[in-house]
Design a protein around this motif. Structure first.
Motif, PDB file in Angstrom:
ATOM      1  N   LEU A  69       0.750  -1.233   0.068  1.00 51.29           N
ATOM      2  CA  LEU A  69       0.068  -0.056   0.108  1.00 51.29           C
ATOM      3  C   LEU A  69       0.854   1.367  -0.063  1.00 51.29           C
ATOM      4  O   LEU A  69       0.571   2.083  -0.791  1.00 51.29           O
ATOM      5  N   PHE A  70       1.968   1.406   0.735  1.00 56.05           N
ATOM      6  CA  PHE A  70       2.697   2.474   1.012  1.00 56.05           C
ATOM      7  C   PHE A  70       3.862   2.390   0.273  1.00 56.05           C
ATOM      8  O   PHE A  70       4.771   3.296   0.229  1.00 56.05           O
ATOM      9  N   HIS A  71       4.239   1.590  -0.623  1.00 54.20           N
ATOM     10  CA  HIS A  71       5.434   1.144  -1.232  1.00 54.20           C
ATOM     11  C   HIS A  71       6.656   1.505  -0.481  1.00 54.20           C
ATOM     12  O   HIS A  71       7.632   2.095  -0.727  1.00 54.20           O
ATOM     13  N   ALA A  72       6.493   0.613   0.681  1.00 57.67           N
ATOM     14  CA  ALA A  72       7.568   0.941   1.796  1.00 57.67           C
ATOM     15  C   ALA A  72       8.590  -0.295   1.715  1.00 57.67           C
ATOM     16  O   ALA A  72       8.449  -1.232   1.136  1.00 57.67           O
ATOM     17  N   ASP A  73       9.738   0.162   2.198  1.00 56.97           N
ATOM     18  CA  ASP A  73      10.997  -0.823   2.594  1.00 56.97           C
ATOM     19  C   ASP A  73      10.542  -1.786   3.402  1.00 56.97           C
ATOM     20  O   ASP A  73      10.076  -1.603   4.673  1.00 56.97           O
ATOM     21  N   GLU A  74      10.546  -3.231   3.187  1.00 62.48           N
ATOM     22  CA  GLU A  74       9.823  -4.027   3.990  1.00 62.48           C
ATOM     23  C   GLU A  74      10.693  -4.274   5.243  1.00 62.48           C
ATOM     24  O   GLU A  74      10.130  -4.336   6.518  1.00 62.48           O
ATOM     25  N   PRO A  75      12.110  -4.074   5.425  1.00 65.61           N
ATOM     26  CA  PRO A  75      12.779  -4.349   6.556  1.00 65.61           C
ATOM     27  C   PRO A  75      12.416  -3.063   7.733  1.00 65.61           C
ATOM     28  O   PRO A  75      12.201  -3.375   8.644  1.00 65.61           O
ATOM     29  N   VAL A 312       7.165   5.708   6.493  1.00 63.20           N
ATOM     30  CA  VAL A 312       8.350   4.794   5.923  1.00 63.20           C
ATOM     31  C   VAL A 312       7.688   4.908   4.358  1.00 63.20           C
ATOM     32  O   VAL A 312       8.027   4.039   3.719  1.00 63.20           O
ATOM     33  N   ALA A 313       6.722   5.790   3.954  1.00 63.07           N
ATOM     34  CA  ALA A 313       6.165   5.473   2.819  1.00 63.07           C
ATOM     35  C   ALA A 313       7.049   5.845   1.681  1.00 63.07           C
ATOM     36  O   ALA A 313       7.909   6.751   1.997  1.00 63.07           O
ATOM     37  N   ASN A 314       7.038   5.028   0.494  1.00 65.81           N
ATOM     38  CA  ASN A 314       7.989   5.384  -0.637  1.00 65.81           C
ATOM     39  C   ASN A 314       9.270   5.225  -0.419  1.00 65.81           C
ATOM     40  O   ASN A 314      10.400   5.823  -1.004  1.00 65.81           O
ATOM     41  N   THR A 315       9.822   4.281   0.794  1.00 63.25           N
ATOM     42  CA  THR A 315      11.082   4.129   0.768  1.00 63.25           C
ATOM     43  C   THR A 315      11.681   2.807   0.150  1.00 63.25           C
ATOM     44  O   THR A 315      12.812   2.295   0.331  1.00 63.25           O
ATOM     45  N   ALA A 316      10.834   1.913  -0.698  1.00 64.13           N
ATOM     46  CA  ALA A 316      11.054   0.882  -1.214  1.00 64.13           C
ATOM     47  C   ALA A 316      11.985   0.924  -2.260  1.00 64.13           C
ATOM     48  O   ALA A 316      11.718   2.070  -3.123  1.00 64.13           O
ATOM     49  N   HIS A 317      13.141   0.500  -2.751  1.00 64.71           N
ATOM     50  CA  HIS A 317      13.948   0.648  -3.657  1.00 64.71           C
ATOM     51  C   HIS A 317      14.510   1.898  -3.718  1.00 64.71           C
ATOM     52  O   HIS A 317      14.981   2.715  -4.871  1.00 64.71           O
ATOM     53  N   CYS A 318      14.816   2.667  -2.804  1.00 64.44           N
ATOM     54  CA  CYS A 318      15.373   3.904  -2.910  1.00 64.44           C
ATOM     55  C   CYS A 318      16.926   3.547  -3.063  1.00 64.44           C
ATOM     56  O   CYS A 318      17.643   2.738  -2.512  1.00 64.44           O
ATOM     57  N   PRO A 319      17.624   4.517  -4.082  1.00 67.82           N
ATOM     58  CA  PRO A 319      18.769   4.397  -4.427  1.00 67.82           C
ATOM     59  C   PRO A 319      19.769   4.640  -3.226  1.00 67.82           C
ATOM     60  O   PRO A 319      19.278   5.611  -2.300  1.00 67.82           O
ATOM     61  N   PRO A 320      21.037   3.867  -3.272  1.00 67.12           N
ATOM     62  CA  PRO A 320      21.965   4.182  -2.094  1.00 67.12           C
ATOM     63  C   PRO A 320      22.522   5.485  -2.195  1.00 67.12           C
ATOM     64  O   PRO A 320      22.761   6.271  -3.238  1.00 67.12           O
ATOM     65  N   ARG A 321      22.639   6.241  -1.105  1.00 69.94           N
ATOM     66  CA  ARG A 321      23.296   7.585  -0.966  1.00 69.94           C
ATOM     67  C   ARG A 321      24.722   7.386  -1.632  1.00 69.94           C
ATOM     68  O   ARG A 321      25.299   7.020  -1.034  1.00 69.94           O
ATOM     69  N   CYS A 322      24.923   8.433  -2.249  1.00 74.30           N
ATOM     70  CA  CYS A 322      26.177   8.370  -2.951  1.00 74.30           C
ATOM     71  C   CYS A 322      27.039   9.487  -2.123  1.00 74.30           C
ATOM     72  O   CYS A 322      26.440  10.550  -1.921  1.00 74.30           O
ATOM     73  N   ASP A 323      28.278   9.225  -1.750  1.00 71.97           N
ATOM     74  CA  ASP A 323      29.083  10.171  -1.081  1.00 71.97           C
ATOM     75  C   ASP A 323      29.583  11.230  -2.239  1.00 71.97           C
ATOM     76  O   ASP A 323      30.021  10.721  -3.336  1.00 71.97           O
ATOM     77  N   PRO A 324      29.816  12.466  -1.931  1.00 73.00           N
ATOM     78  CA  PRO A 324      30.640  13.402  -3.037  1.00 73.00           C
ATOM     79  C   PRO A 324      31.989  13.167  -3.402  1.00 73.00           C
ATOM     80  O   PRO A 324      32.607  12.442  -2.418  1.00 73.00           O
ATOM     81  N   PRO A 325      32.286  13.040  -4.588  1.00 76.73           N
ATOM     82  CA  PRO A 325      33.813  12.753  -4.707  1.00 76.73           C
ATOM     83  C   PRO A 325      34.776  13.486  -3.947  1.00 76.73           C
ATOM     84  O   PRO A 325      34.377  14.947  -3.946  1.00 76.73           O
ATOM     85  N   THR A 326      35.816  12.886  -3.615  1.00 77.97           N
ATOM     86  CA  THR A 326      36.783  13.876  -2.963  1.00 77.97           C
ATOM     87  C   THR A 326      37.698  14.171  -3.953  1.00 77.97           C
ATOM     88  O   THR A 326      38.016  13.614  -5.032  1.00 77.97           O
ATOM     89  N   GLN A 327      38.235  15.380  -3.657  1.00 74.88           N
ATOM     90  CA  GLN A 327      39.366  16.193  -4.457  1.00 74.88           C
ATOM     91  C   GLN A 327      40.646  15.767  -4.029  1.00 74.88           C
ATOM     92  O   GLN A 327      40.954  15.885  -2.930  1.00 74.88           O
ATOM     93  N   GLU A 328      41.457  15.482  -4.959  1.00 79.57           N
ATOM     94  CA  GLU A 328      42.649  15.196  -4.683  1.00 79.57           C
ATOM     95  C   GLU A 328      43.582  16.677  -4.991  1.00 79.57           C
ATOM     96  O   GLU A 328      43.374  17.385  -5.687  1.00 79.57           O
TER      97      GLU A 328
END
Length: 328
Positions: A69-75, A312-328
Motif C-alpha cells: 500500500l505504501f510502497h515501503a521498504d520491508e525491513p 516509511v512511505a515510498n522507501t522501497a527501492h530507494c537508491p543508495p546515497r552517494c558520497d560526493p567525490p573527494t578532491q585530490e
C-alpha cells in the motif's frame, strides 16, 4: 507494541466506558435515532479495532499489505511493527484467534438468523391462514380473531411483511389509537429494526461475556421502540399514542416472542416520555455532534494502525546515497 497497546486501550474505552456512558445518558430519550447510530458506531468500531489488533499481531498479513500500500521498504516496516516482542508463535496464535473469532461470529449470525426466520415464518403462516385483511383504514392490516389485545409486525420484503392486530386490540382501542398503533408497527418495518436487533444480539453474544457492549442488544431494542414511537406520534399525536400504549400494556399476554410488538421494551418509560414531550431546542444539534463523533470514532483504529507506516512511505527501492567525490 505501542500501536497494539493503544488499540487495546481504545477498544476497552469503547466497549466498557462507552457502553456505560450511552446506557446512562439522559439525552438518548430525546434523540433515540442519534443514540441508536452511536451504539452501532461503537459496536462496529470496537469490532474493527479488535480485528486490527489481531491482524497487527499476526504481522505477516499486515506487513505485506503495508509494503504494497505504501510502497515501503520491508525491513523498515518489519522493524516498526515487530520490535523485540515479536515471535513466530505470537503471530501464529494471533492468526488462529482471528480465524476462530471470524468463525464464531459467522456461526452466531447464522444461528440467530435461523431462529429469527423460523419464528417469523411461523407467525406469517398463522397470519395468512387465520388473519384476513381488514376493511377501510385496515385494508393492509391482518386482523387475527383473538381476544387478547396485541399488535405486532412480521418483517420481510415489501410483499412478505405483515402488520397484525388482534380483535382484542381493535375492541380496546379507539380508531385514532388503532391508526397510531399501525403507524408504530409500520415504522419498525420501514426502518428495518429487525436487522439491527439481530446484529446487536450477535455482537452481545460474541463479546458481552467480556463486559464489552453488554447492554448493546437491550439498548437497541429500547431505542428502536422509541424511534417507532416518534414516527407514530408525529403522525397521530403523542397523547394518542401514549394512551394506546397504556391500554395495550395493561392487557395481559400481549408479547409476541422476538418480533417487534407494540408494547415492546419498557412501555412505562415510553409512556412517560410521550406525555412529557420529546423535543427541545438544544437537541437539534445532537445529530450533527453525533455524526462528527461517529466519524472520529471510526477513523481512530485506521489512523493509529497506519500512522507508523506513513513514516516509511515510498522507501522501497530507494537508491543508495552517494558520497560526493573527494578532491585530490
Amino acid at each position: 507494541m505501542l500501536v497494539i497497546g493503544t488499540l487495546l486501550l481504545y477498544a476497552a474505552l469503547l466497549g466498557v466506558a462507552g457502553n456505560r456512558v450511552l446506557t446512562r445518558a439522559a439525552w438518548v430519550v430525546h434523540s433515540p435515532r442519534t443514540a441508536l447510530c452511536l451504539w452501532h458506531t461503537c459496536a462496529v468500531t470496537f469490532l474493527a479495532t479488535i480485528a486490527c489488533v489481531l491482524v497487527l499481531t499476526a504481522h505477516d498479513v499486515w506487513e505485506h499489505a503495508v509494503v504494497w500500500l505504501f510502497h515501503a521498504d520491508e525491513p523498515q516496516v518489519h522493524a516498526l511493527y515487530s520490535g523485540s516482542w515479536y515471535a513466530d508463535e505470537i503471530a501464529t496464535g494471533a492468526t488462529v484467534v482471528l480465524l476462530a473469532a471470524v468463525s464464531s461470529v459467522t456461526v452466531l449470525t447464522v444461528r440467530r438468523l435461523r431462529i429469527f426466520r423460523h419464528e417469523r415464518n411461523r407467525h406469517r403462516l398463522v397470519a395468512d391462514a387465520l388473519a384476513p385483511y381488514g376493511t377501510g383504514p385496515l385494508r393492509r392490516v391482518r386482523v387475527l380473531e383473538d381476544p387478547v389485545p396485541a399488535a405486532f409486525c412480521i418483517p420481510g420484503s415489501r410483499h412478505d411483511a405483515r402488520i397484525v392486530l388482534t380483535r382484542g386490540a381493535l375492541s380496546l382501542l379507539t380508531p385514532e389509537q388503532v391508526s397510531a398503533t399501525v403507524a408504530h408497527e409500520q415504522a419498525h418495518l420501514s426502518y428495518r429494526h429487525h436487522r439491527v436487533i439481530v446484529l446487536a444480539d450477535v455482537v452481545t453474544a460474541a463479546v458481552g461475556w467480556s463486559g464489552a457492549l453488554r447492554d448493546y442488544a437491550e439498548q437497541t431494542r429500547r431505542l428502536a421502540e422509541m424511534v417507532a414511537d416518534d414516527h407514530a406520534a408525529d403522525e397521530h399525536g403523542q397523547r394518542t399514542l401514549a394512551v394506546a400504549l397504556l391500554e395495550m400494556s395493561a392487557a395481559p399476554g400481549n408479547t409476541i416472542g422476538s418480533l417487534p410488538a407494540m408494547t415492546g421494551a419498557d412501555p412505562a418509560e415510553r409512556i412517560r416520555r410521550l406525555i412529557a414531550g420529546r423535543h427541545c431546542a438544544a437537541d437539534r444539534a445532537l445529530p450533527l455532534l453525533a455524526a462528527g463523533a461517529a466519524v472520529a470514532l471510526l477513523m481512530v483504529p485506521t489512523t493509529v494502525s497506519l500512522a507508523p507506516a506513513a513514516t516509511v512511505a515510498n522507501t522501497a527501492h530507494c537508491p543508495p546515497r552517494c558520497d560526493p567525490p573527494t578532491q585530490e
